[in-house]
Design an enzyme around this catalytic site. Structure first.
Site, short mmCIF file in Angstrom:
data_model
loop_
_atom_site.label_atom_id
_atom_site.label_comp_id
_atom_site.label_asym_id
_atom_site.label_seq_id
_atom_site.Cartn_x
_atom_site.Cartn_y
_atom_site.Cartn_z
N ASP A 125 0.22 -5.27 -7.68
CA ASP A 125 0.99 -5.37 -6.44
C ASP A 125 0.11 -5.26 -5.20
O ASP A 125 0.36 -5.92 -4.19
CB ASP A 125 2.05 -4.27 -6.41
N ASN A 155 5.15 -4.47 3.56
CA ASN A 155 5.92 -3.39 2.93
C ASN A 155 6.48 -2.41 3.95
O ASN A 155 7.68 -2.25 4.08
CB ASN A 155 5.07 -2.63 1.91
N ALA A 208 11.70 -5.80 1.24
CA ALA A 208 10.71 -6.04 0.19
C ALA A 208 9.90 -4.79 -0.11
O ALA A 208 9.49 -4.55 -1.25
CB ALA A 208 9.77 -7.18 0.59
N THR A 252 11.16 -0.67 -2.25
CA THR A 252 10.92 -0.12 -3.59
C THR A 252 9.51 0.42 -3.74
O THR A 252 9.12 0.80 -4.85
CB THR A 252 11.17 -1.20 -4.66
N TYR A 301 6.49 2.64 -1.17
CA TYR A 301 6.33 3.99 -0.62
C TYR A 301 7.67 4.57 -0.18
O TYR A 301 7.96 5.76 -0.36
CB TYR A 301 5.35 3.94 0.53
N SER A 321 9.39 6.19 -3.02
CA SER A 321 8.73 7.44 -3.38
C SER A 321 9.10 8.57 -2.42
O SER A 321 9.12 9.74 -2.80
CB SER A 321 7.21 7.25 -3.39
#
Length: 261
Positions: free
Chosen positions: A50, A120, A158, A161, A163, A166
Protein backbone atom coordinates in the site's frame (compact mmCIF):
# COMPACT_ATOMS: atom_id res chain seq x y z
CA UNK A 1 -26.71 -8.52 -20.06
CA UNK A 2 -23.23 -7.58 -18.85
CA UNK A 3 -21.80 -4.27 -20.03
CA UNK A 4 -18.95 -4.67 -22.54
CA UNK A 5 -15.47 -4.30 -21.13
CA UNK A 6 -12.95 -1.82 -22.46
CA UNK A 7 -10.36 -2.87 -25.01
CA UNK A 8 -7.25 -4.36 -23.36
CA UNK A 9 -4.52 -1.72 -22.98
CA UNK A 10 -1.51 -2.17 -25.24
CA UNK A 11 0.91 0.12 -23.39
CA UNK A 12 1.58 -0.91 -19.80
CA UNK A 13 4.28 0.59 -17.58
CA UNK A 14 5.50 -1.61 -14.73
CA UNK A 15 6.86 0.03 -11.58
CA UNK A 16 7.96 -1.77 -8.43
CA UNK A 17 9.01 -1.13 -4.86
CA UNK A 18 12.52 -2.01 -3.67
CA UNK A 19 11.41 -5.36 -2.27
CA UNK A 20 13.16 -8.26 -4.10
CA UNK A 21 9.88 -10.02 -4.88
CA UNK A 22 8.47 -6.83 -6.41
CA UNK A 23 11.57 -6.26 -8.54
CA UNK A 24 11.55 -9.88 -9.73
CA UNK A 25 7.85 -9.62 -10.64
CA UNK A 26 8.49 -6.43 -12.59
CA UNK A 27 11.23 -8.11 -14.64
CA UNK A 28 9.02 -11.10 -15.50
CA UNK A 29 6.00 -8.99 -16.41
CA UNK A 30 8.01 -6.55 -18.53
CA UNK A 31 9.52 -9.45 -20.45
CA UNK A 32 6.12 -11.04 -21.00
CA UNK A 33 4.06 -7.97 -21.87
CA UNK A 34 6.63 -5.31 -22.72
CA UNK A 35 7.00 -2.14 -20.72
CA UNK A 36 6.10 1.31 -22.04
CA UNK A 37 7.70 4.50 -20.79
CA UNK A 38 5.99 5.81 -17.66
CA UNK A 39 4.93 9.02 -19.44
CA UNK A 40 3.42 7.15 -22.43
CA UNK A 41 1.61 4.28 -20.70
CA UNK A 42 -2.14 3.78 -20.88
CA UNK A 43 -2.07 2.06 -17.48
CA UNK A 44 0.53 2.01 -14.71
CA UNK A 45 0.95 -1.38 -13.01
CA UNK A 46 2.31 -0.91 -9.48
CA UNK A 47 3.97 -3.87 -7.75
CA UNK A 48 4.45 -3.62 -4.00
CA UNK A 49 2.36 -2.80 -0.94
CA UNK A 50 0.00 0.00 0.00
CA UNK A 51 2.86 2.40 0.72
CA UNK A 52 4.22 1.95 -2.79
CA UNK A 53 0.73 2.38 -4.24
CA UNK A 54 0.55 5.80 -2.55
CA UNK A 55 3.97 6.70 -4.00
CA UNK A 56 2.77 5.69 -7.47
CA UNK A 57 -0.48 7.66 -7.16
CA UNK A 58 1.50 10.76 -6.20
CA UNK A 59 3.74 10.21 -9.24
CA UNK A 60 0.77 10.12 -11.65
CA UNK A 61 -1.04 13.16 -10.21
CA UNK A 62 -1.94 15.43 -13.09
CA UNK A 63 -1.27 12.75 -15.73
CA UNK A 64 -4.61 10.98 -15.73
CA UNK A 65 -3.23 7.46 -16.25
CA UNK A 66 -5.04 4.86 -14.09
CA UNK A 67 -3.07 2.64 -11.71
CA UNK A 68 -3.58 -1.11 -11.33
CA UNK A 69 -1.78 -2.44 -8.26
CA UNK A 70 -0.74 -6.01 -7.52
CA UNK A 71 0.37 -7.03 -4.07
CA UNK A 72 4.07 -7.76 -3.74
CA UNK A 73 4.39 -6.16 -0.29
CA UNK A 74 3.30 -6.66 3.30
CA UNK A 75 -0.03 -4.78 3.28
CA UNK A 76 -2.28 -4.91 0.25
CA UNK A 77 -5.62 -3.28 1.01
CA UNK A 78 -5.17 -0.99 -2.00
CA UNK A 79 -3.79 -3.78 -4.20
CA UNK A 80 -5.19 -6.60 -6.31
CA UNK A 81 -4.04 -10.18 -5.90
CA UNK A 82 -0.87 -11.03 -7.75
CA UNK A 83 -1.37 -13.04 -10.94
CA UNK A 84 0.73 -12.78 -14.09
CA UNK A 85 -1.75 -14.40 -16.50
CA UNK A 86 -4.00 -12.52 -18.96
CA UNK A 87 -3.07 -9.17 -17.43
CA UNK A 88 -4.30 -6.86 -20.24
CA UNK A 89 -7.74 -8.54 -20.30
CA UNK A 90 -7.89 -8.42 -16.51
CA UNK A 91 -7.14 -4.70 -16.53
CA UNK A 92 -9.74 -4.08 -19.26
CA UNK A 93 -12.41 -5.74 -17.09
CA UNK A 94 -11.38 -3.93 -13.89
CA UNK A 95 -13.64 -1.53 -12.00
CA UNK A 96 -12.33 2.07 -11.80
CA UNK A 97 -12.35 4.04 -8.57
CA UNK A 98 -11.83 7.81 -8.69
CA UNK A 99 -10.44 9.59 -5.65
CA UNK A 100 -9.59 13.21 -4.84
CA UNK A 101 -6.59 14.29 -2.74
CA UNK A 102 -6.41 16.74 0.13
CA UNK A 103 -4.42 19.96 -0.05
CA UNK A 104 -2.31 20.78 3.01
CA UNK A 105 -1.04 24.35 3.48
CA UNK A 106 1.19 24.65 6.54
CA UNK A 107 2.95 27.63 8.09
CA UNK A 108 5.78 26.98 10.54
CA UNK A 109 6.68 28.87 13.71
CA UNK A 110 9.43 30.51 11.61
CA UNK A 111 6.78 31.66 9.07
CA UNK A 112 7.89 29.19 6.37
CA UNK A 113 5.12 28.12 4.00
CA UNK A 114 4.73 24.52 2.79
CA UNK A 115 2.10 22.90 0.58
CA UNK A 116 1.55 19.22 -0.23
CA UNK A 117 -1.12 16.81 -1.39
CA UNK A 118 -2.41 13.83 0.57
CA UNK A 119 -4.29 10.86 -0.83
CA UNK A 120 -4.94 9.23 2.56
CA UNK A 121 -4.80 11.89 5.26
CA UNK A 122 -3.27 15.04 6.69
CA UNK A 123 -2.22 14.42 10.28
CA UNK A 124 -0.86 16.62 13.06
CA UNK A 125 1.25 14.96 15.76
CA UNK A 126 3.02 16.12 18.92
CA UNK A 127 6.82 16.14 18.57
CA UNK A 128 7.75 15.73 22.24
CA UNK A 129 6.44 14.20 25.46
CA UNK A 130 4.17 17.25 25.88
CA UNK A 131 0.63 16.85 24.55
CA UNK A 132 -0.39 19.04 21.63
CA UNK A 133 -2.96 21.79 22.06
CA UNK A 134 -4.94 22.60 18.93
CA UNK A 135 -7.68 25.06 18.07
CA UNK A 136 -9.91 23.70 15.28
CA UNK A 137 -11.82 25.91 12.85
CA UNK A 138 -14.21 24.60 10.18
CA UNK A 139 -15.31 26.96 7.42
CA UNK A 140 -14.11 30.03 9.37
CA UNK A 141 -16.01 29.09 12.52
CA UNK A 142 -14.14 27.89 15.61
CA UNK A 143 -15.58 24.49 16.47
CA UNK A 144 -13.15 23.51 19.22
CA UNK A 145 -11.33 26.14 21.22
CA UNK A 146 -8.78 23.74 22.65
CA UNK A 147 -8.10 20.05 21.95
CA UNK A 148 -5.42 18.49 24.15
CA UNK A 149 -4.22 15.37 22.36
CA UNK A 150 -1.42 13.42 20.72
CA UNK A 151 -2.67 14.80 17.43
CA UNK A 152 -5.55 15.07 14.97
CA UNK A 153 -6.12 14.13 11.34
CA UNK A 154 -8.34 14.76 8.35
CA UNK A 155 -8.87 11.65 6.22
CA UNK A 156 -10.34 11.11 2.77
CA UNK A 157 -12.77 8.24 2.19
CA UNK A 158 -9.92 6.33 0.52
CA UNK A 159 -7.74 6.94 3.58
CA UNK A 160 -10.45 6.22 6.13
CA UNK A 161 -9.30 2.57 6.42
CA UNK A 162 -5.67 3.55 7.05
CA UNK A 163 -4.33 5.69 9.94
CA UNK A 164 -7.83 7.04 10.54
CA UNK A 165 -9.14 3.55 11.33
CA UNK A 166 -6.21 2.87 13.66
CA UNK A 167 -7.14 6.08 15.52
CA UNK A 168 -10.71 4.72 15.90
CA UNK A 169 -12.10 6.98 13.18
CA UNK A 170 -15.07 5.97 10.98
CA UNK A 171 -14.84 4.00 7.75
CA UNK A 172 -16.32 6.13 4.96
CA UNK A 173 -17.83 4.82 1.69
CA UNK A 174 -16.04 6.31 -1.29
CA UNK A 175 -19.14 7.95 -2.75
CA UNK A 176 -20.19 9.61 0.54
CA UNK A 177 -18.54 13.00 -0.17
CA UNK A 178 -17.45 13.15 3.46
CA UNK A 179 -14.16 13.77 5.27
CA UNK A 180 -13.28 12.35 8.68
CA UNK A 181 -11.92 14.67 11.37
CA UNK A 182 -10.43 12.31 13.94
CA UNK A 183 -8.51 13.01 17.16
CA UNK A 184 -5.49 10.92 18.10
CA UNK A 185 -5.50 9.99 21.79
CA UNK A 186 -7.62 12.95 22.88
CA UNK A 187 -7.06 13.92 26.54
CA UNK A 188 -9.43 16.87 26.78
CA UNK A 189 -12.27 16.86 25.89
CA UNK A 190 -11.77 13.21 26.78
CA UNK A 191 -14.92 11.86 25.18
CA UNK A 192 -14.63 13.67 21.86
CA UNK A 193 -14.44 11.11 19.04
CA UNK A 194 -14.22 13.45 16.08
CA UNK A 195 -16.62 14.62 13.39
CA UNK A 196 -17.81 13.87 9.89
CA UNK A 197 -17.49 16.88 7.58
CA UNK A 198 -18.72 17.71 4.11
CA UNK A 199 -16.06 17.20 1.45
CA UNK A 200 -16.32 20.95 0.76
CA UNK A 201 -15.23 21.85 4.32
CA UNK A 202 -12.07 23.83 4.94
CA UNK A 203 -10.37 22.88 8.19
CA UNK A 204 -7.80 25.00 10.00
CA UNK A 205 -5.66 23.86 12.91
CA UNK A 206 -3.87 26.42 15.07
CA UNK A 207 -1.11 25.16 17.35
CA UNK A 208 -1.29 26.67 20.83
CA UNK A 209 1.85 27.03 22.92
CA UNK A 210 3.87 25.84 19.94
CA UNK A 211 7.22 26.77 21.48
CA UNK A 212 6.52 24.52 24.47
CA UNK A 213 4.38 21.92 22.66
CA UNK A 214 5.80 21.57 19.11
CA UNK A 215 3.68 19.84 16.48
CA UNK A 216 4.47 18.34 13.08
CA UNK A 217 2.08 18.07 10.12
CA UNK A 218 2.21 15.28 7.54
CA UNK A 219 0.46 14.93 4.19
CA UNK A 220 0.86 11.20 3.52
CA UNK A 221 4.68 11.01 3.68
CA UNK A 222 5.52 14.72 3.38
CA UNK A 223 6.31 16.09 6.86
CA UNK A 224 6.63 19.66 8.12
CA UNK A 225 7.88 20.16 11.67
CA UNK A 226 7.19 22.97 14.16
CA UNK A 227 3.99 24.11 12.47
CA UNK A 228 2.02 27.12 13.70
CA UNK A 229 -1.12 26.55 11.64
CA UNK A 230 -2.32 24.10 9.01
CA UNK A 231 -5.20 24.41 6.56
CA UNK A 232 -6.76 21.39 4.82
CA UNK A 233 -9.29 21.11 2.02
CA UNK A 234 -10.20 18.67 -0.74
CA UNK A 235 -8.96 19.27 -4.29
CA UNK A 236 -11.93 18.44 -6.50
CA UNK A 237 -10.01 19.68 -9.53
CA UNK A 238 -7.57 16.77 -9.17
CA UNK A 239 -8.61 13.15 -9.59
CA UNK A 240 -6.83 9.81 -9.53
CA UNK A 241 -8.10 6.50 -10.87
CA UNK A 242 -7.34 3.14 -9.28
CA UNK A 243 -8.36 -0.10 -11.00
CA UNK A 244 -9.64 -3.12 -9.07
CA UNK A 245 -10.48 -6.60 -10.27
CA UNK A 246 -14.09 -7.07 -11.33
CA UNK A 247 -16.18 -8.08 -8.34
CA UNK A 248 -13.55 -6.88 -5.87
CA UNK A 249 -14.01 -3.12 -6.18
CA UNK A 250 -12.61 -0.75 -3.60
CA UNK A 251 -16.15 0.13 -2.57
CA UNK A 252 -16.79 -3.56 -1.81
CA UNK A 253 -13.57 -3.78 0.21
CA UNK A 254 -14.51 -0.73 2.28
CA UNK A 255 -17.99 -2.14 2.92
CA UNK A 256 -16.58 -5.54 3.90
CA UNK A 257 -14.12 -3.88 6.28
CA UNK A 258 -17.04 -2.43 8.25
CA UNK A 259 -18.25 -5.97 9.01
CA UNK A 260 -14.83 -7.42 9.80
CA UNK A 261 -14.50 -9.03 13.20
Amino acid sequence: MNAPTAAPPSRLAFVASDRPEAQAARARLAERYGSAAFEEAEVIVALGGDGFMLETLHAVLGRGAPVFGMNRGSVGFLMNDYNEDDLPARIAAADPTRIHPLQMDAVTQANEHHSALAINEVSLLRQTRQSAKLRITVDDRVRMEELSCDGCLVATPAGSTAYNLSAHGPIIPLDAKILALTPISAFRPRRWRGALLSHTARVRFEVMEGDKRPVSATADSYEVRHVARVEVHERRDLALTMLFDAGRSFEERVLAEQFAA
